[in-house]
Scaffold this motif. Structure first.
Motif, PDB file in Angstrom:
ATOM      1  N   TYR A 367       0.844  -1.196   0.000  1.00 46.40           N
ATOM      2  CA  TYR A 367       0.000   0.000   0.000  1.00 46.40           C
ATOM      3  C   TYR A 367       0.875   1.241   0.000  1.00 46.40           C
ATOM      4  N   HIS A 368       0.579   2.123  -0.916  1.00 49.16           N
ATOM      5  CA  HIS A 368       1.364   3.319  -1.155  1.00 49.16           C
ATOM      6  C   HIS A 368       0.506   4.234  -2.020  1.00 49.16           C
ATOM      7  N   PRO A 369       0.973   5.418  -2.378  1.00 49.83           N
ATOM      8  CA  PRO A 369       0.118   6.342  -3.147  1.00 49.83           C
ATOM      9  C   PRO A 369      -0.426   5.763  -4.447  1.00 49.83           C
ATOM     10  N   ALA A 370       0.333   4.911  -5.128  1.00 50.51           N
ATOM     11  CA  ALA A 370      -0.183   4.312  -6.364  1.00 50.51           C
ATOM     12  C   ALA A 370      -1.381   3.419  -6.084  1.00 50.51           C
ATOM     13  N   ALA A 371      -1.325   2.666  -4.985  1.00 47.96           N
ATOM     14  CA  ALA A 371      -2.445   1.804  -4.622  1.00 47.96           C
ATOM     15  C   ALA A 371      -3.657   2.636  -4.214  1.00 47.96           C
ATOM     16  N   LEU A 372      -3.420   3.711  -3.468  1.00 47.22           N
ATOM     17  CA  LEU A 372      -4.524   4.602  -3.099  1.00 47.22           C
ATOM     18  C   LEU A 372      -5.175   5.190  -4.345  1.00 47.22           C
ATOM     19  N   ALA A 373      -4.378   5.625  -5.307  1.00 46.67           N
ATOM     20  CA  ALA A 373      -4.936   6.191  -6.540  1.00 46.67           C
ATOM     21  C   ALA A 373      -5.765   5.150  -7.290  1.00 46.67           C
ATOM     22  N   HIS A 374      -5.331   3.904  -7.242  1.00 49.61           N
ATOM     23  CA  HIS A 374      -6.097   2.839  -7.884  1.00 49.61           C
ATOM     24  C   HIS A 374      -7.454   2.676  -7.218  1.00 49.61           C
ATOM     25  N   GLN A 375      -7.495   2.758  -5.887  1.00 45.41           N
ATOM     26  CA  GLN A 375      -8.766   2.679  -5.182  1.00 45.41           C
ATOM     27  C   GLN A 375      -9.634   3.908  -5.463  1.00 45.41           C
ATOM     28  N   GLN A 376      -9.008   5.067  -5.544  1.00 46.02           N
ATOM     29  CA  GLN A 376      -9.760   6.265  -5.905  1.00 46.02           C
ATOM     30  C   GLN A 376     -10.427   6.085  -7.268  1.00 46.02           C
ATOM     31  N   ALA A 377      -9.686   5.489  -8.201  1.00 47.52           N
ATOM     32  CA  ALA A 377     -10.242   5.250  -9.534  1.00 47.52           C
ATOM     33  C   ALA A 377     -11.421   4.296  -9.471  1.00 47.52           C
ATOM     34  N   ALA A 378     -11.293   3.234  -8.678  1.00 53.65           N
ATOM     35  CA  ALA A 378     -12.382   2.261  -8.571  1.00 53.65           C
ATOM     36  C   ALA A 378     -13.627   2.901  -7.983  1.00 53.65           C
ATOM     37  N   VAL A 379     -13.452   3.708  -6.935  1.00 54.74           N
ATOM     38  CA  VAL A 379     -14.597   4.378  -6.320  1.00 54.74           C
ATOM     39  C   VAL A 379     -15.268   5.309  -7.319  1.00 54.74           C
ATOM     40  N   ARG A 380     -14.481   6.111  -8.019  1.00 57.37           N
ATOM     41  CA  ARG A 380     -15.056   7.074  -8.957  1.00 57.37           C
ATOM     42  C   ARG A 380     -15.760   6.377 -10.114  1.00 57.37           C
ATOM     43  N   ALA A 381     -15.175   5.298 -10.605  1.00 51.27           N
ATOM     44  CA  ALA A 381     -15.822   4.560 -11.691  1.00 51.27           C
ATOM     45  C   ALA A 381     -17.142   3.961 -11.232  1.00 51.27           C
ATOM     46  N   LEU A 382     -17.156   3.388 -10.036  1.00 54.94           N
ATOM     47  CA  LEU A 382     -18.379   2.790  -9.515  1.00 54.94           C
ATOM     48  C   LEU A 382     -19.464   3.831  -9.276  1.00 54.94           C
ATOM     49  N   LEU A 383     -19.051   5.072  -8.992  1.00 55.63           N
ATOM     50  CA  LEU A 383     -20.013   6.147  -8.758  1.00 55.63           C
ATOM     51  C   LEU A 383     -20.330   6.922 -10.032  1.00 55.63           C
TER      52      LEU A 383
END
Length: 477
Positions: A367-383
């Motif tokens: 877990y690091h900023p790249a992983a956080l950005a990946h989760q941000q992308a998943a949340v935004r896509a799902l929304l």
């Protein structure tokens, strides 16, 4: 199939209760097989044969039981569907051993200790027997909190100690070796995919680690050995997940939970729950995924901020999958704050002491900023924010450590899909070429699925000159 011609009235009765047709049951069994990494092409004629008294070969009986359990909302055993292969117990009271009639709680309490379970699993993981444990089970997603598991409250998973065994020669050599091998296998998985070295890892667990785990060693060394074993088992489960062997992954994750319980390790317990949540969401079980993620986050008070970020990021993704926008964004904000609190925000490992810029493929998740950005992308896509998702994936790729080839490939493929969805065909084509750069190095069913997605989505544009070149290249891989 067997040759019995006695009609299977038990299966007929349960099928009537669901209200399904024979074709509907066949399709549900086919779908469950796909969850376990199998390909079946059953149809209504197959079901008609079962109802007439024929016995399908393993692992189909377990798939039938799970399909009916999901349809009816309660546990269904092989005995319930008239397909338990074990002989009746004395007195005609069900199969020998009694498992056909035991409820999930009793089965869990009768389960072997983690070392015994892992030995059996690691030595037989390529030889399914067709029982309930060889199927991805929704019932197995109901797990206790860490406090319940370690306190013996109702619903807790027991953590029996292994029986006494001869004492090993003095020294920490086997323990240190297991710790180092966890890092080696983690690096291999990160760079080459879960299918590359999973069999080597399961063999190492069965024949190198287990004899030491059963031996009598001092308590401090035992804790270290349990921790290293926990990492290796978790990693083996994740490798199975990456290779879309979901039933096997689930079994490894459950053993990892038991090891964390025995070792009184809330961090390992929480990270394993998070992995189970990721798997459940990938398979479309959104409410189960959310429950697992929330249980993991509830355990996070005892762990470092970077692990809290790791857990809350999954809460955000799982919540977004259920459509709860405000709650998802709140959990994502918590993950962002927790990561900002770490002293090594640029380090890709989960250890707050990792020096900035030094890559460490943590066996139980990176877990690091790249992983956080990946989760941000998943949340935004799902929304529904596809532009924001694409921007976050671009950030994730920019920050991704070079050694994380598998994650980079899957992220790149997802970015290309979003670019195509937004109408940017040429841009998507260029991005997919980057994905193909990494693909030959990977043995990963998830990466293969991304390749199949590329072919499917670009087929309507096959006459476009740049798409044609891309499809030609993809055809060679």
């Amino acid at each position: 199939m067997g040759t019995s011609r006695t009609p299977n009235r038990a299966l007929r009765g349960l099928l009537t209760q669901t209200g399904w047709t024979e074709d509907q049951l066949a399709r549900r069994v086919n779908a469950l097989a796909a969850e376990s990494g199998l390909v079946l092409r059953l149809d209504r004629r197959s079901v008609a044969h079962w109802l007439a008294g024929r016995r399908p070969r393993p692992p189909v009986p377990g798939l039938i039981a799970e399909a009916l359990a999901r349809g009816l909302g309660h546990t269904v055993t092989l005995d319930d569907i008239g397909l338990d292969p074990r002989p009746p117990a004395p007195g005609g009271r069900g199969p020998a051993g009694g498992h056909g009639h035991t409820d999930p709680e009793r089965r869990r309490l009768q389960a072997p200790d983690p070392a015994t379970a892992l030995t059996h699993l690691a030595r037989t993981d390529d030889h399914p027997q067709g029982g309930p444990d060889d199927v991805y089970s929704l019932a197995a997603l109901t797990v206790p909190t860490f406090e319940q598991a370690t306190s013996g409250q109702p619903g807790a998973v027991p953590a029996p100690r292994t029986p006494p065994a001869p004492r090993l020669p003095a020294g920490a050599g086997p323990v240190v070796a297991a710790e180092q091998m966890a890092g080696v296998f983690s690096d291999l998985d990160t760079s080459y995919g879960g299918g590359h070295s999973r069999k080597a890892l399961s063999t190492y667990l069965a024949y190198q680690v287990m004899p030491h785990l059963r031996a009598r060693i001092g308590p401090a060394l035992r804790r270290r050995l349990l921790s290293a074993t926990n990492q290796l088992v978790y990693l083996c489960g994740f490798m199975c997940f990456d290779n879309q062997q979901h039933a096997l992954a689930q079994r490894y994750y459950r053993v990892a939970l038991d090891l964390a319980t025995e070792n009184n390790d809330p961090a390992a317990y929480a990270v394993t729950l998070r992995a189970m949540s990721v798997q459940a969401r990938a398979l479309g079980h959104y409410q189960h995924a959310l429950a697992l993620a929330e249980t993991a986050a509830a355990t996070s008070r005892a762990v470092a901020p970077v692990r809290q970020a790791f857990l809350y990021g999954q809460v955000a993704v799982a919540t977004a999958a259920t459509g709860a926008r405000a709650d998802a964004l709140s959990a994502l904000s918590t993950a962002e704050r927790r990561l900002d609190q770490t002293t090594s925000r640029t380090a890709p490992g989960l250890d707050d002491t990792t020096p900035p810029g030094h890559y460490h493929a943590a066996p139980m998740g990176h877990y690091h900023p790249a992983a956080l950005a990946h989760q941000q992308a998943a949340v935004r896509a799902l929304l529904g924010d596809h532009d924001g998702a694409a921007a976050a994936l671009t950030t994730s790729l920019r920050l991704r450590p070079p050694a994380e080839r598998r994650s980079r490939a899957i992220t790149t493929a997802r970015l290309a899909e979003l670019q195509l969805q937004r109408g940017h065909l040429e841009q998507a084509t260029r991005t997919w070429h980057s994905f193909l750069d990494d693909l030959p190095h990977l043995t990963s069913a998830r990466a293969t699925a991304a390749l199949n997605c590329l072919r499917s989505k670009l087929q309507p544009h096959a006459t476009h000159v740049t798409v044609k070149a891309l499809l030609t290249r993809a055809a060679t891989l």
